[in-house]
Structures are given as C-alpha cells and as structure tokens.
Design an enzyme around this catalytic site. Structure first.
Site, PDB file in Angstrom:
ATOM      1  N   THR A 298       0.832  -1.204   0.000  1.00 57.92           N
ATOM      2  CA  THR A 298       0.000   0.000   0.000  1.00 57.92           C
ATOM      3  C   THR A 298       0.869   1.256   0.000  1.00 57.92           C
ATOM      4  O   THR A 298       2.006   1.235   0.493  1.00 57.92           O
ATOM      5  CB  THR A 298      -0.906   0.015   1.254  1.00 57.92           C
ATOM      6  OG1 THR A 298      -1.481   1.313   1.382  1.00 57.92           O
ATOM      7  CG2 THR A 298      -0.127  -0.285   2.522  1.00 57.92           C
ATOM      8  N   ASP A 299       0.305   2.346  -0.507  1.00 56.01           N
ATOM      9  CA  ASP A 299       1.041   3.623  -0.484  1.00 56.01           C
ATOM     10  C   ASP A 299       1.239   4.132   0.943  1.00 56.01           C
ATOM     11  O   ASP A 299       2.088   4.997   1.187  1.00 56.01           O
ATOM     12  CB  ASP A 299       0.323   4.684  -1.337  1.00 56.01           C
ATOM     13  CG  ASP A 299      -1.088   5.012  -0.878  1.00 56.01           C
ATOM     14  OD1 ASP A 299      -1.592   4.373   0.079  1.00 56.01           O
ATOM     15  OD2 ASP A 299      -1.702   5.918  -1.481  1.00 56.01           O
ATOM     16  N   GLU A 300       0.464   3.574   1.899  1.00 52.86           N
ATOM     17  CA  GLU A 300       0.569   4.071   3.277  1.00 52.86           C
ATOM     18  C   GLU A 300       1.934   3.784   3.891  1.00 52.86           C
ATOM     19  O   GLU A 300       2.297   4.388   4.906  1.00 52.86           O
ATOM     20  CB  GLU A 300      -0.535   3.472   4.151  1.00 52.86           C
ATOM     21  CG  GLU A 300      -1.908   3.886   3.667  1.00 52.86           C
ATOM     22  CD  GLU A 300      -3.010   3.680   4.693  1.00 52.86           C
ATOM     23  OE1 GLU A 300      -2.720   3.485   5.876  1.00 52.86           O
ATOM     24  OE2 GLU A 300      -4.179   3.708   4.278  1.00 52.86           O
TER      25      GLU A 300
ATOM     26  N   TYR B 114      -1.218  -0.379  11.260  1.00 53.40           N
ATOM     27  CA  TYR B 114      -1.502  -1.050   9.976  1.00 53.40           C
ATOM     28  C   TYR B 114      -0.374  -0.805   8.977  1.00 53.40           C
ATOM     29  O   TYR B 114       0.199  -1.736   8.417  1.00 53.40           O
ATOM     30  CB  TYR B 114      -2.836  -0.554   9.392  1.00 53.40           C
ATOM     31  CG  TYR B 114      -2.978  -0.838   7.903  1.00 53.40           C
ATOM     32  CD1 TYR B 114      -3.158  -2.143   7.442  1.00 53.40           C
ATOM     33  CD2 TYR B 114      -2.894   0.188   6.958  1.00 53.40           C
ATOM     34  CE1 TYR B 114      -3.251  -2.419   6.082  1.00 53.40           C
ATOM     35  CE2 TYR B 114      -2.992  -0.078   5.599  1.00 53.40           C
ATOM     36  CZ  TYR B 114      -3.169  -1.383   5.167  1.00 53.40           C
ATOM     37  OH  TYR B 114      -3.256  -1.645   3.823  1.00 53.40           O
TER      38      TYR B 114
ATOM     39  N   LYS C  67       2.482  -3.325   7.178  1.00 48.27           N
ATOM     40  CA  LYS C  67       2.654  -3.511   5.725  1.00 48.27           C
ATOM     41  C   LYS C  67       4.096  -3.172   5.322  1.00 48.27           C
ATOM     42  O   LYS C  67       4.677  -3.838   4.469  1.00 48.27           O
ATOM     43  CB  LYS C  67       1.659  -2.642   4.946  1.00 48.27           C
ATOM     44  CG  LYS C  67       0.188  -3.011   5.133  1.00 48.27           C
ATOM     45  CD  LYS C  67      -0.183  -4.387   4.606  1.00 48.27           C
ATOM     46  CE  LYS C  67      -0.192  -4.480   3.095  1.00 48.27           C
ATOM     47  NZ  LYS C  67      -0.716  -5.789   2.622  1.00 48.27           N
TER      48      LYS C  67
HETATM   49  P1  NAD Z   1     -10.169  -6.570   3.020  1.00 47.59           P
HETATM   50  O1  NAD Z   1     -10.048  -6.311   4.475  1.00 47.59           O
HETATM   51  O2  NAD Z   1     -11.432  -6.219   2.303  1.00 47.59           O
HETATM   52  O3  NAD Z   1      -9.921  -8.125   2.740  1.00 47.59           O
HETATM   53  C1  NAD Z   1      -8.923  -8.861   3.382  1.00 47.59           C
HETATM   54  C2  NAD Z   1      -9.210 -10.357   3.186  1.00 47.59           C
HETATM   55  O4  NAD Z   1      -8.133 -11.095   3.802  1.00 47.59           O
HETATM   56  C3  NAD Z   1     -10.504 -10.833   3.846  1.00 47.59           C
HETATM   57  O5  NAD Z   1     -11.215 -11.665   2.965  1.00 47.59           O
HETATM   58  C4  NAD Z   1     -10.033 -11.624   5.067  1.00 47.59           C
HETATM   59  O6  NAD Z   1     -10.913 -12.676   5.426  1.00 47.59           O
HETATM   60  C5  NAD Z   1      -8.688 -12.152   4.577  1.00 47.59           C
HETATM   61  N1  NAD Z   1      -7.775 -12.447   5.690  1.00 47.59           N
HETATM   62  C6  NAD Z   1      -7.459 -11.628   6.738  1.00 47.59           C
HETATM   63  N2  NAD Z   1      -6.603 -12.258   7.566  1.00 47.59           N
HETATM   64  C7  NAD Z   1      -6.348 -13.473   7.019  1.00 47.59           C
HETATM   65  C8  NAD Z   1      -5.528 -14.566   7.393  1.00 47.59           C
HETATM   66  N3  NAD Z   1      -4.787 -14.538   8.523  1.00 47.59           N
HETATM   67  N4  NAD Z   1      -5.486 -15.666   6.593  1.00 47.59           N
HETATM   68  C9  NAD Z   1      -6.235 -15.703   5.470  1.00 47.59           C
HETATM   69  N5  NAD Z   1      -7.041 -14.708   5.062  1.00 47.59           N
HETATM   70  C10 NAD Z   1      -7.093 -13.598   5.833  1.00 47.59           C
HETATM   71  O7  NAD Z   1      -8.911  -5.869   2.363  1.00 47.59           O
HETATM   72  P2  NAD Z   1      -8.756  -5.137   0.946  1.00 47.59           P
HETATM   73  O8  NAD Z   1      -9.172  -3.731   1.068  1.00 47.59           O
HETATM   74  O9  NAD Z   1      -9.331  -6.019  -0.112  1.00 47.59           O
HETATM   75  O10 NAD Z   1      -7.163  -5.136   0.808  1.00 47.59           O
HETATM   76  C11 NAD Z   1      -6.486  -6.253   0.228  1.00 47.59           C
HETATM   77  C12 NAD Z   1      -4.995  -5.977   0.224  1.00 47.59           C
HETATM   78  O11 NAD Z   1      -4.729  -4.789  -0.516  1.00 47.59           O
HETATM   79  C13 NAD Z   1      -4.402  -5.749   1.613  1.00 47.59           C
HETATM   80  O12 NAD Z   1      -3.147  -6.384   1.668  1.00 47.59           O
HETATM   81  C14 NAD Z   1      -4.243  -4.241   1.716  1.00 47.59           C
HETATM   82  O13 NAD Z   1      -3.164  -3.907   2.553  1.00 47.59           O
HETATM   83  C15 NAD Z   1      -3.976  -3.866   0.270  1.00 47.59           C
HETATM   84  N6  NAD Z   1      -4.402  -2.513  -0.150  1.00 47.59           N
HETATM   85  C16 NAD Z   1      -5.677  -2.097   0.049  1.00 47.59           C
HETATM   86  C17 NAD Z   1      -6.069  -0.832  -0.420  1.00 47.59           C
HETATM   87  C18 NAD Z   1      -7.483  -0.338  -0.242  1.00 47.59           C
HETATM   88  O14 NAD Z   1      -7.752   0.821  -0.587  1.00 47.59           O
HETATM   89  N7  NAD Z   1      -8.414  -1.109   0.237  1.00 47.59           N
HETATM   90  C19 NAD Z   1      -5.147  -0.019  -1.078  1.00 47.59           C
HETATM   91  C20 NAD Z   1      -3.835  -0.483  -1.256  1.00 47.59           C
HETATM   92  C21 NAD Z   1      -3.485  -1.744  -0.802  1.00 47.59           C
HETATM   93  O1  TDX Z   2     -15.719   7.322   9.007  1.00 48.68           O
HETATM   94  C1  TDX Z   2     -14.722   7.739   8.401  1.00 48.68           C
HETATM   95  N1  TDX Z   2     -14.540   9.088   8.290  1.00 48.68           N
HETATM   96  C2  TDX Z   2     -13.449   9.643   7.671  1.00 48.68           C
HETATM   97  O2  TDX Z   2     -13.309  10.873   7.598  1.00 48.68           O
HETATM   98  C3  TDX Z   2     -13.740   6.853   7.811  1.00 48.68           C
HETATM   99  C4  TDX Z   2     -13.901   5.364   7.905  1.00 48.68           C
HETATM  100  C5  TDX Z   2     -12.671   7.429   7.172  1.00 48.68           C
HETATM  101  N2  TDX Z   2     -12.504   8.772   7.116  1.00 48.68           N
HETATM  102  C6  TDX Z   2     -11.332   9.335   6.410  1.00 48.68           C
HETATM  103  C7  TDX Z   2     -10.001   8.776   6.865  1.00 48.68           C
HETATM  104  C8  TDX Z   2      -9.175   8.842   5.603  1.00 48.68           C
HETATM  105  O3  TDX Z   2      -8.593  10.122   5.481  1.00 48.68           O
HETATM  106  O4  TDX Z   2     -11.445   8.961   5.028  1.00 48.68           O
HETATM  107  C9  TDX Z   2     -10.173   8.638   4.487  1.00 48.68           C
HETATM  108  C10 TDX Z   2     -10.218   7.216   3.957  1.00 48.68           C
HETATM  109  O5  TDX Z   2     -10.337   6.360   5.075  1.00 48.68           O
HETATM  110  P1  TDX Z   2     -10.310   4.740   4.934  1.00 48.68           P
HETATM  111  O6  TDX Z   2     -11.370   4.312   3.989  1.00 48.68           O
HETATM  112  O7  TDX Z   2     -10.303   4.163   6.303  1.00 48.68           O
HETATM  113  O8  TDX Z   2      -8.923   4.505   4.165  1.00 48.68           O
HETATM  114  P2  TDX Z   2      -7.408   4.841   4.541  1.00 48.68           P
HETATM  115  O9  TDX Z   2      -7.202   5.011   5.984  1.00 48.68           O
HETATM  116  O10 TDX Z   2      -6.968   5.947   3.628  1.00 48.68           O
HETATM  117  O11 TDX Z   2      -6.700   3.436   4.103  1.00 48.68           O
HETATM  118  C11 TDX Z   2      -7.135   2.762   2.905  1.00 48.68           C
HETATM  119  O12 TDX Z   2      -6.251   2.983   1.839  1.00 48.68           O
HETATM  120  C12 TDX Z   2      -5.014   2.348   1.863  1.00 48.68           C
HETATM  121  C13 TDX Z   2      -7.313   1.262   3.120  1.00 48.68           C
HETATM  122  O13 TDX Z   2      -8.202   1.030   4.189  1.00 48.68           O
HETATM  123  C14 TDX Z   2      -6.009   0.590   3.347  1.00 48.68           C
HETATM  124  O14 TDX Z   2      -6.176  -0.830   3.458  1.00 48.68           O
HETATM  125  C15 TDX Z   2      -5.112   0.872   2.183  1.00 48.68           C
HETATM  126  O15 TDX Z   2      -3.837   0.337   2.399  1.00 48.68           O
END
Ligand code: NAD
Ligand code: TDX
Length: 340
Positions: free
Chosen positions: A126-128, A154, A158
């Site tokens: 992730t970019d985080e 988190y 990562k």
């Molecule tokens: P999510 O939370 O929706 O899904 C995570 C999945 O992993 C779930 O199905 C969960 O059951 C499974 N899981 C968790 N722990 C596990 C374990 N110990 N063994 C097996 N399965 C397990 O997450 P997401 O938003 O789909 O993110 C997926 C990946 O992408 C993550 O690695 C996250 O860091 C990365 N990512 C997410 C975003 C975003 O905006 N959501 C952006 C950049 C990177």
């Molecule tokens: O209730 C809320 N109110 C609010 O203002 C929530 C849930 C979030 N926020 C803000 C926090 C962030 O600035 O919105 C922005 C986005 O929040 P999230 O959806 O929680 O995402 P973020 O914290 O940016 O992280 C996400 O992007 C990178 C994903 O959850 C991560 O898994 C990924 O790595």
C-alpha cells in the site's frame, strides 16, 4: 495452464482480482485461500464457486501446516498475497492481529513458495508505507524510492512485510515483486471503509462522520484498474522490483462526502464532523511513472464513472451490505462512532 493462488480472495480487492483472472485468463486456474475474518465474505465469491477453474480453501495464512497442504494439493505456479488486516482504525484499537497476519502470514506464504521450487510471489502492499505528504506541496508525490515512514500500526505492519519480501529476494533469491497502490473503491468494499460507509449511511439517512475538518487527501483508484496493474506485474514485472500504482486522482474527504450526497440526492446536512483519527495521514499521492513506462499501465476508469458504477452497485446489491450491517459490525460501529 497456470494455477494462481490468491490469498484474501474473499475480501474487497482479492475478490475483484479473482474475477479479473477468471474473465481475462481463461487458461488459468484460480485457487483462493481465505480464513474468512469479519472482512471476508464467501457470498462475494458465489459466481466464482460455480466455475470449475476455481477452488476455495478456508485457510489462515499464518497456519504453516495448512498452507503446506494447499501447496501440495494445488501446486501453484504463482501466489498473489492480498490477505491482510486492512483497516487503519482497527489497527489503532488493536494492533496485534495486524502484525501476525500482515507480517508473519506473509512470511509463511514466502516460505511455502521457496519450499516448492521458488514459486513466483507477489506482495500486495500500500502507499501508506510511505507515510504522508504535506497538504501545501502538490509537487511532492510518492515514488518507489521514497523512504518508508509508516504512521499507523496497519501501515507499519505492511512496511515490515515489504522489508521482509525484499530480504527474502536478496537472501534466498525469492522470485518476488511488490506493488504499492493508493486508495481503492468499487464493488464489494466492506462498509467500514470511507466510500461504502458514506453510501450506506446516506441510504439510511444517517450522519456521515468526517474525521477532523475533512481536508485530508486520498488518491482514489477504481479497483478494476488496480487488479489489471497487479496482473501485469505478476506476468511481466521485473523480479525484485517495487511498482507504485495510482491514477493522479487526489480528492479531499469532504469533497467525496459532498459528491456522494449529490449522487444519492441527499442533503449535505448529513455531514457531521467528528474527532479526528489518531496520527491521521494528511495526504497520499502516487507517482505511477514506473509502471506506466515499464508495463504500459494507465488507469482506465475516470473517477466520475467509477463512483457512479460504485454507487449503482451498492444500490443494486443492498442484501450484500445490509447483511454485514446487521451482524457484529453493528457493535464495531457503535464503539467507533457513538459519542465520537
Ligand atoms: P479486506 O479487508 O477487504 O480483505 C482482506 C481479506 O483477507 C478478507 O477476505 C479476510 O478474510 C482475509 N484475511 C485476513 N486475515 C487473514 C488470514 N490470517 N489468513 C487468510 N485470510 C485472511 O482488504 P482489501 O481492502 O481487499 O485489501 C487487500 C490488500 O490490498 C491488503 O493487503 C491491503 O493492505 C492492500 N491494499 C488495500 C487498499 C485499499 O484501498 N483497500 C489499497 C492499497 C493496498
Ligand atoms: O468514518 C470515516 N470518516 C473519515 O473521515 C472513515 C472510515 C474514514 N474517514 C477518512 C479517513 C481517511 O482520510 O477517510 C479517508 C479514507 O479512510 P479509509 O477508507 O479508512 O482509508 P485509509 O485510511 O486511507 O486506508 C485505505 O487505503 C489504503 C485502506 O483502508 C487501506 O487498506 C489501504 O492500504
């Protein structure tokens, strides 16, 4: 025919990736490993489960013996590791599980790849991991050589996993790549995340909680564009390399909230400012030049189209998210937002 093992395929991006592979690579088999935590949802994979090229294992990636058994049975040619604890707010509340799954789970997957003849491994990061950028320096972007500087448990977990992948590449010669993507949105995103939370609350006429002043900036990418990028890296990326993924689409949180209100014809008076997230990152912004020049990737979904498609998906799939809202998530929501 190749067999691609996708971990975390019952979650948001992993499930979209499973469907991307089944649609775009009819020659491949897809094996999903997911322990179905609160964020995993088997119903998301219903259509995939009906496909003879797909297999599902309810399996924790921290469990070495269980992962070894899946490798012996399925003999994967590649592993894409999406499985993670992914919600920043939960990591602030209870970090331990983030370290276990995101670091030690990744290690178990890499060890299995090495033990089975150096199976190709891709780590979805992730970019985080880069920390944040100032709001008043639009010229600054995250590049692949930007130092790691994580803010939350988190993102620290990562970043630790990324360092471990790079160490496994150098020390053991693991055939691995890493991608670091910006914020995703689209179908099947768990409603604790910002955009689906706003949509679900709007549809129930509930307050839209905005942390702080809503001025934090995120760089939004439609999930299908992320999936395409990961697939390209898996097939054509250079081993040992990191690739940033993002589409130059920076938006302030408050502007997203207003846009969702407009899209659903709801009043902006639903917007409610609440106590800020601890350590809240100010701004994320990706420089995607490397993946563009090396692999020819560019985002294909304009934000206006992607958000319309996403809103329409949540409107058309109410049972999917209403079931989540009625379960244990209700307690989480109360704990996180009541009296905030
Ligand atoms: P999510 O939370 O929706 O899904 C995570 C999945 O992993 C779930 O199905 C969960 O059951 C499974 N899981 C968790 N722990 C596990 C374990 N110990 N063994 C097996 N399965 C397990 O997450 P997401 O938003 O789909 O993110 C997926 C990946 O992408 C993550 O690695 C996250 O860091 C990365 N990512 C997410 C975003 C975003 O905006 N959501 C952006 C950049 C990177
Ligand atoms: O209730 C809320 N109110 C609010 O203002 C929530 C849930 C979030 N926020 C803000 C926090 C962030 O600035 O919105 C922005 C986005 O929040 P999230 O959806 O929680 O995402 P973020 O914290 O940016 O992280 C996400 O992007 C990178 C994903 O959850 C991560 O898994 C990924 O790595």
């Amino acid at each position: 025919m190749s067999t691609i093992l996708v971990t975390g395929g019952a979650g948001f991006i992993g499930a979209n990736f499973v469907y991307y592979l089944l649609e775009n690579h009819p020659e491949d088999r897809v094996v999903c490993v997911d322990s179905l935590t609160y964020a995993g949802n088997l119903s998301t994979l219903r259509a995939a489960l009906a496909d003879s090229r797909f297999a599902f294992y309810r399996q924790d990636i921290r469990d070495r013996a269980g992962i070894e058994a899946v490798f012996q049975k399925e003999k994967p040619d590649a592993v894409v590791n999406f499985a993670a604890e992914s919600h920043v707010d939960r990591s602030i509340d209870a970090p331990e599980i983030f370290l276990q799954t995101n670091i030690l789970g990744a290690q178990v997957m890499m060890d299995a790849c090495l033990a089975h003849g150096n199976v190709r491994f891709h780590q979805v990061s992730t970019d985080e991991v880069y920390g944040d950028l100032p709001l008043d320096r639009p010229d600054l972007l995250f590049r692949e050589d930007t130092p790691l500087h994580a803010s939350s448990p988190y993102s620290a977990s990562k970043a630790a996993a990324d360092l471990l992948v790079q160490a496994y590449c150098r020390t053991y010669g693991l055939a691995a790549t890493i991608s670091r993507c910006s914020n995703n949105y689209g179908p099947y995103q768990f409603p604790e995340k910002f955009i689906p939370l706003l949509i679900a609350n709007c549809l129930s006429d509930k307050p839209l909680p905005i942390y702080g002043k809503g001025l934090n900036v995120r760089d939004w990418l439609y999930v299908a564009d992320h999936c395409k990028a990961v697939d390209l890296i898996l097939r054509r990326g250079r081993i040992g390399q990191v690739y940033n993924i993002g589409g130059h689409n920076e938006m302030r949180n408050i502007d997203i909230a207003r846009l969702i209100c407009r899209a659903l014809d709801k009043p902006e008076s639903l917007i409610t400012y609440v106590t800020d997230r601890k350590g809240h990152d100010l701004r994320y912004a990706i420089d995607p030049e490397k993946i563009h020049t090396e692999l020819g990737w560019s985002p294909e979904t304009a934000f206006a189209d992607g958000i319309r498609r996403t809103v329409d998906w949540y409107l058309a799939n109410r049972p999917w998210w209403e079931e989540i809202l009625s379960g244990e998530y209700r307690d989480y929501y109360r704990k996180m937002y009541d009296d905030r």
